[in-house]
Write a protein that holds these residues in place. Structure first.
Motif, mmCIF file in Angstrom:
data_model
loop_
_atom_site.group_PDB
_atom_site.id
_atom_site.type_symbol
_atom_site.label_atom_id
_atom_site.label_comp_id
_atom_site.label_asym_id
_atom_site.label_seq_id
_atom_site.Cartn_x
_atom_site.Cartn_y
_atom_site.Cartn_z
ATOM 1 N N GLY A 1 3.733 -5.274 -11.495
ATOM 2 C CA GLY A 1 2.633 -4.433 -11.022
ATOM 3 C C GLY A 1 3.091 -3.532 -9.904
ATOM 4 N N THR A 2 2.128 -2.823 -9.317
ATOM 5 C CA THR A 2 2.454 -1.899 -8.255
ATOM 6 C C THR A 2 2.988 -2.652 -7.046
ATOM 7 O OG1 THR A 2 0.717 -0.397 -9.010
ATOM 8 C CG2 THR A 2 1.543 -0.088 -6.781
ATOM 9 N N PRO A 3 4.148 -2.271 -6.510
ATOM 10 C CA PRO A 3 4.713 -2.991 -5.359
ATOM 11 C C PRO A 3 3.833 -2.865 -4.127
ATOM 12 C CG PRO A 3 6.364 -1.595 -6.408
ATOM 13 C CD PRO A 3 5.046 -1.215 -7.002
ATOM 14 N N ASP A 4 3.939 -3.863 -3.243
ATOM 15 C CA ASP A 4 3.258 -3.843 -1.963
ATOM 16 C C ASP A 4 4.133 -3.092 -0.972
ATOM 17 O OD1 ASP A 4 1.715 -4.337 0.294
ATOM 18 O OD2 ASP A 4 2.584 -6.324 0.602
ATOM 19 N N LEU A 5 3.815 -1.835 -0.700
ATOM 20 C CA LEU A 5 4.647 -0.950 0.102
ATOM 21 C C LEU A 5 3.849 -0.371 1.262
ATOM 22 C CD1 LEU A 5 6.064 1.096 -2.906
ATOM 23 C CD2 LEU A 5 7.212 -0.825 -1.775
ATOM 24 N N TYR A 6 4.525 -0.039 2.324
ATOM 25 C CA TYR A 6 3.877 0.670 3.429
ATOM 26 C C TYR A 6 3.589 2.103 2.993
ATOM 27 C CZ TYR A 6 3.329 3.175 7.817
ATOM 28 O OH TYR A 6 2.859 3.991 8.817
ATOM 29 N N LEU A 7 2.313 2.469 3.019
ATOM 30 C CA LEU A 7 1.859 3.787 2.580
ATOM 31 C C LEU A 7 2.321 4.115 1.161
ATOM 32 C CD1 LEU A 7 2.234 5.945 5.835
ATOM 33 C CD2 LEU A 7 0.164 4.937 4.859
ATOM 34 N N HIS A 8 2.452 3.077 0.334
ATOM 35 C CA HIS A 8 2.884 3.228 -1.061
ATOM 36 C C HIS A 8 4.281 3.838 -1.176
ATOM 37 C CE1 HIS A 8 -1.111 2.098 -2.194
ATOM 38 N NE2 HIS A 8 -1.663 3.199 -1.745
ATOM 39 N N VAL A 9 5.086 3.745 -0.109
ATOM 40 C CA VAL A 9 6.394 4.420 -0.101
ATOM 41 C C VAL A 9 7.527 3.504 0.363
ATOM 42 C CG1 VAL A 9 7.727 6.363 0.842
ATOM 43 C CG2 VAL A 9 5.295 6.649 0.359
ATOM 44 N N ARG B 1 -0.977 -2.076 7.612
ATOM 45 C CA ARG B 1 -1.695 -1.806 6.363
ATOM 46 C C ARG B 1 -2.899 -0.919 6.656
ATOM 47 N NH1 ARG B 1 0.144 -5.324 2.405
ATOM 48 N NH2 ARG B 1 1.473 -7.005 3.217
ATOM 49 N N PRO B 2 -2.660 0.349 6.869
ATOM 50 C CA PRO B 2 -3.787 1.245 7.152
ATOM 51 C C PRO B 2 -4.744 1.324 5.970
ATOM 52 C CG PRO B 2 -1.775 2.500 6.770
ATOM 53 C CD PRO B 2 -1.368 1.067 6.855
ATOM 54 N N ASN B 3 -6.005 1.467 6.278
ATOM 55 C CA ASN B 3 -7.032 1.587 5.240
ATOM 56 C C ASN B 3 -7.008 3.012 4.694
ATOM 57 O OD1 ASN B 3 -9.345 1.733 3.684
ATOM 58 N ND2 ASN B 3 -10.623 0.652 5.154
ATOM 59 N N LEU B 4 -6.681 3.138 3.420
ATOM 60 C CA LEU B 4 -6.554 4.457 2.801
ATOM 61 C C LEU B 4 -7.739 4.799 1.905
ATOM 62 C CD1 LEU B 4 -2.798 4.189 1.712
ATOM 63 C CD2 LEU B 4 -3.711 5.141 3.833
ATOM 64 N N SER B 5 -8.797 3.992 1.976
ATOM 65 C CA SER B 5 -9.907 4.151 1.032
ATOM 66 C C SER B 5 -10.840 5.293 1.389
ATOM 67 C CB SER B 5 -10.699 2.852 0.954
ATOM 68 O OG SER B 5 -11.410 2.628 2.164
ATOM 69 N N ASP C 1 -11.844 -3.230 -8.388
ATOM 70 C CA ASP C 1 -10.650 -4.067 -8.369
ATOM 71 C C ASP C 1 -9.989 -4.011 -9.747
ATOM 72 O OD1 ASP C 1 -8.667 -5.853 -7.808
ATOM 73 O OD2 ASP C 1 -9.949 -7.629 -7.910
ATOM 74 N N SER C 2 -9.001 -3.163 -9.880
ATOM 75 C CA SER C 2 -8.263 -3.019 -11.136
ATOM 76 C C SER C 2 -6.834 -2.649 -10.792
ATOM 77 C CB SER C 2 -8.892 -1.922 -12.012
ATOM 78 O OG SER C 2 -8.649 -0.645 -11.449
ATOM 79 N N PRO C 3 -5.874 -2.838 -11.711
ATOM 80 C CA PRO C 3 -4.488 -2.471 -11.409
ATOM 81 C C PRO C 3 -4.351 -1.023 -10.951
ATOM 82 C CG PRO C 3 -4.576 -3.776 -13.417
ATOM 83 C CD PRO C 3 -6.004 -3.485 -13.034
ATOM 84 N N ARG C 4 -5.110 -0.115 -11.579
ATOM 85 C CA ARG C 4 -5.017 1.288 -11.212
ATOM 86 C C ARG C 4 -5.503 1.519 -9.787
ATOM 87 N NH1 ARG C 4 -7.138 6.499 -14.659
ATOM 88 N NH2 ARG C 4 -6.586 8.075 -13.117
ATOM 89 N N HIS C 5 -6.602 0.883 -9.398
ATOM 90 C CA HIS C 5 -7.218 1.183 -8.115
ATOM 91 C C HIS C 5 -6.586 0.444 -6.955
ATOM 92 C CE1 HIS C 5 -10.312 2.601 -10.972
ATOM 93 N NE2 HIS C 5 -10.438 3.553 -10.080
ATOM 94 N N ARG C 6 -5.685 -0.488 -7.237
ATOM 95 C CA ARG C 6 -4.969 -1.145 -6.135
ATOM 96 C C ARG C 6 -4.010 -0.177 -5.450
ATOM 97 N NH1 ARG C 6 -4.123 -5.906 -10.210
ATOM 98 N NH2 ARG C 6 -6.252 -6.740 -10.154
ATOM 99 N N ALA C 7 -3.681 0.894 -6.106
ATOM 100 C CA ALA C 7 -2.821 1.910 -5.496
ATOM 101 C C ALA C 7 -3.587 3.211 -5.250
ATOM 102 C CB ALA C 7 -1.612 2.175 -6.390
ATOM 103 N N ARG D 1 -7.536 12.816 1.579
ATOM 104 C CA ARG D 1 -7.568 13.298 2.963
ATOM 105 C C ARG D 1 -7.014 12.251 3.917
ATOM 106 N NH1 ARG D 1 -13.406 16.480 3.556
ATOM 107 N NH2 ARG D 1 -13.064 17.979 1.866
ATOM 108 N N VAL D 2 -7.432 11.002 3.716
ATOM 109 C CA VAL D 2 -6.938 9.926 4.569
ATOM 110 C C VAL D 2 -5.448 9.714 4.337
ATOM 111 C CG1 VAL D 2 -7.130 7.461 5.084
ATOM 112 C CG2 VAL D 2 -9.192 8.813 4.625
ATOM 113 N N TYR D 3 -5.040 9.724 3.077
ATOM 114 C CA TYR D 3 -3.633 9.460 2.761
ATOM 115 C C TYR D 3 -2.738 10.547 3.343
ATOM 116 C CZ TYR D 3 0.325 7.826 -0.062
ATOM 117 O OH TYR D 3 1.541 7.341 -0.469
ATOM 118 N N ARG D 4 -3.145 11.794 3.192
ATOM 119 C CA ARG D 4 -2.343 12.881 3.759
ATOM 120 C C ARG D 4 -2.210 12.711 5.277
ATOM 121 N NH1 ARG D 4 -1.898 18.801 2.537
ATOM 122 N NH2 ARG D 4 -3.137 18.343 0.697
ATOM 123 N N ARG D 5 -3.328 12.379 5.927
ATOM 124 C CA ARG D 5 -3.309 12.224 7.383
ATOM 125 C C ARG D 5 -2.369 11.096 7.808
ATOM 126 N NH1 ARG D 5 -8.452 11.414 8.148
ATOM 127 N NH2 ARG D 5 -8.370 9.135 8.387
#
Length: 455
Positions: free
Chosen positions: A342-350, A405-409, A416-422, A427-431
């Motif tokens: 599944g999607t790795p647990d990464l800081y800021l998805h990076v 683990r900043p809140n990016l929501s 709660d689905s594999p797609r939405h876990r990432a 706007r929040v993510y860019r910031r």
């Protein structure tokens, strides 16, 4: 300018002390290659396909593209940072124009001198003393200081496990190429993502009969709102709290198109933005004209028939599973950052939380165009590489930062689905990406680390 050092063809892996490997020459890999060039970071760019473009090159085996594929975000909001799409492009460019744009971007940043096509990574393993031992499909091997995985999310199909067997043709959307294979057939499309809806719209005009199977209801957002591309309209609107933005958009959509259930679609079981919306109002036209019929989720395959959750059945000739993709890194060791699970647990998805020499790009979902965010991800990776090289307090603070683990929501509670876990609010993510990048740059320039540690 970096001088290219070709991997050795004999003996053990050829050694290098500072070169990074970027895997994947699609949008994410190109964004990082450009950032590495700007920062004079030595790198090689490889791809198992022979040319630059990733999934946007329909010549590449396994690409999920089909004839009618277009951007679902507008060209105005979808360009790499500092490299706008040409003004001659339409609001929503097709895949051929996007491929042209990617190759123009690569040429602009002189990426080709670092690129080797037709070379797949077969194995990448971390070395005990640091760095990576990498083996390639041509039998060569090389040691790299770090690894950046930019292979994308849409290569390995996710297929539902339905009991029974189907006598007709059953394919995944990845293998759909265009309306030609739909003509004269009864077609069932399974899945409410944008690819599934696109394919259903193709089938509406090519197939004898088309049905669209959905397991839940979705909100449908038109590509134009008050004469402007929907994402341009959203960007030009004043920022609002999530609950108010949801309420305003719900009312606006009701005025523009009515409720999804007015067209025979199931009612959404969530508020808008809590799941990915359908960004294709053509489906409402085809539903309203009877060219497409919505049906419930599939529960079983029964020879020539498909059975649905309401116990009804239908006999299609072709079933297309537009059921998404799973993240897969077959060249990484099992268990490393959840590779293959599944999607790795990464800081800021990076940034990998444990290893300072491992990065991932493009492993996110968002409510806007991805290319601008890929540019910000690439800037963060380049800054992290240079910060780690400093060693000492700078590298230690970077390691601390990666555990946050900043809140990016953006205040939206996603399903709660594999797609939405990432999933991340753009706007929040860019910031957050820009802030982390600025703080790393300030740290490298001798800034005060105390304020940086507290975020």
């Amino acid at each position: 300018m970096t001088t290219r050092k070709r991997p050795s063809g004999s003996g053990g892996p050829a050694s290098t002390s500072d070169r990074y490997l970027v895997i994947g020459a699609g949008p994410a890999g190109l964004a990082l290659a450009a950032a590495f060039r700007r920062r004079s970071i030595s790198f090689d760019l490889v791809d198992r396909h022979h040319a630059i473009g990733g999934l946007w090159d329909r010549e590449n085996p396994g690409t999920p593209l089909y004839d009618s594929a277009h951007f679902i975000s507008s060209r105005t909001m979808s360009a790499f940072a500092g490299f706008p799409m040409p003004a001659r492009y339409p609001d929503y460019p097709g895949h051929r124009l996007i491929l042209d744009y990617l190759r123009e971007f690569a040429a602009h940043h002189d990426v080709h001198e670092h690129f080797t096509g037709g070379r797949a990574v077969t194995s990448a393993r971390p070395e005990p003393s640091g760095g990576w031992a990498v083996s390639f499909s041509d039998g060569r091997s090389h040691r790299y200081a770090g690894l950046a995985v930019a292979t994308g999310r849409q290569w390995t199909p996710r297929r539902p496990e339905w009991p029974g067997a189907f006598d007709g043709e059953l394919i995944h959307a990845r293998d759909y190429d265009g309306p030609g294979r739909l003509r004269g057939r009864r077609v069932l499309v399974v899945g409410g993502g944008n690819s599934g809806v696109d394919i259903a719209c193709d089938a509406a005009t090519a197939a004898v009969e088309t049905r669209l199977s959905l397991r839940r209801g979705y909100h449908v957002i038109p590509k134009y709102v008050l004469g402007r591309p929907a994402d341009v309209f959203a960007a030009q609107s004043p920022p609002l709290p999530a609950w108010l933005r949801q309420a305003v958009m719900r009312r606006l959509l009701r005025l523009l198109a009515g409720r999804p259930e007015d067209y025979g679609l199931p009612a959404p079981d969530h508020r808008i933005f809590e799941s990915h919306p359908i960004l294709n109002d053509r489906i409402l036209h085809h539903l309203g004209h009877g060219d497409v019929t919505a049906v419930p989720d599939v529960v079983a395959l029964e020879g020539p028939e498909i059975r649905f959750t309401d116990d009804s059945t239908w006999r299609p000739d072709l079933v297309i599973q537009a059921t998404g993709y799973r993240v897969d890194f077959p060249f990484l060791p099992p268990g490393l950052v959840g590779a293959g699970a599944g999607t790795p647990d990464l800081y800021l998805h990076v940034l990998d939380r444990r290893r300072p020499d491992l990065f991932f790009l493009g492993l996110f979902e968002t409510d806007a165009g991805a290319f601008p965010l890929l540019s910000r991800q690439a800037d963060l990776v380049a800054s992290a590489v240079l910060t780690h090289r400093l060693g000492g307090p700078a590298a230690r603070l970077l390691a601390v930062r990666k555990q946050l683990r900043p809140n990016l929501s953006g205040g939206v509670r996603h399903l709660d689905s594999p797609r939405h876990r990432a999933y991340a609010d753009q706007r929040v993510y860019r910031r957050e990406l820009e802030r982390a990048h600025r703080e790393l740059e300030a740290l490298r320039a001798g800034g005060d680390p105390s304020r940086w540690r507290d975020h």
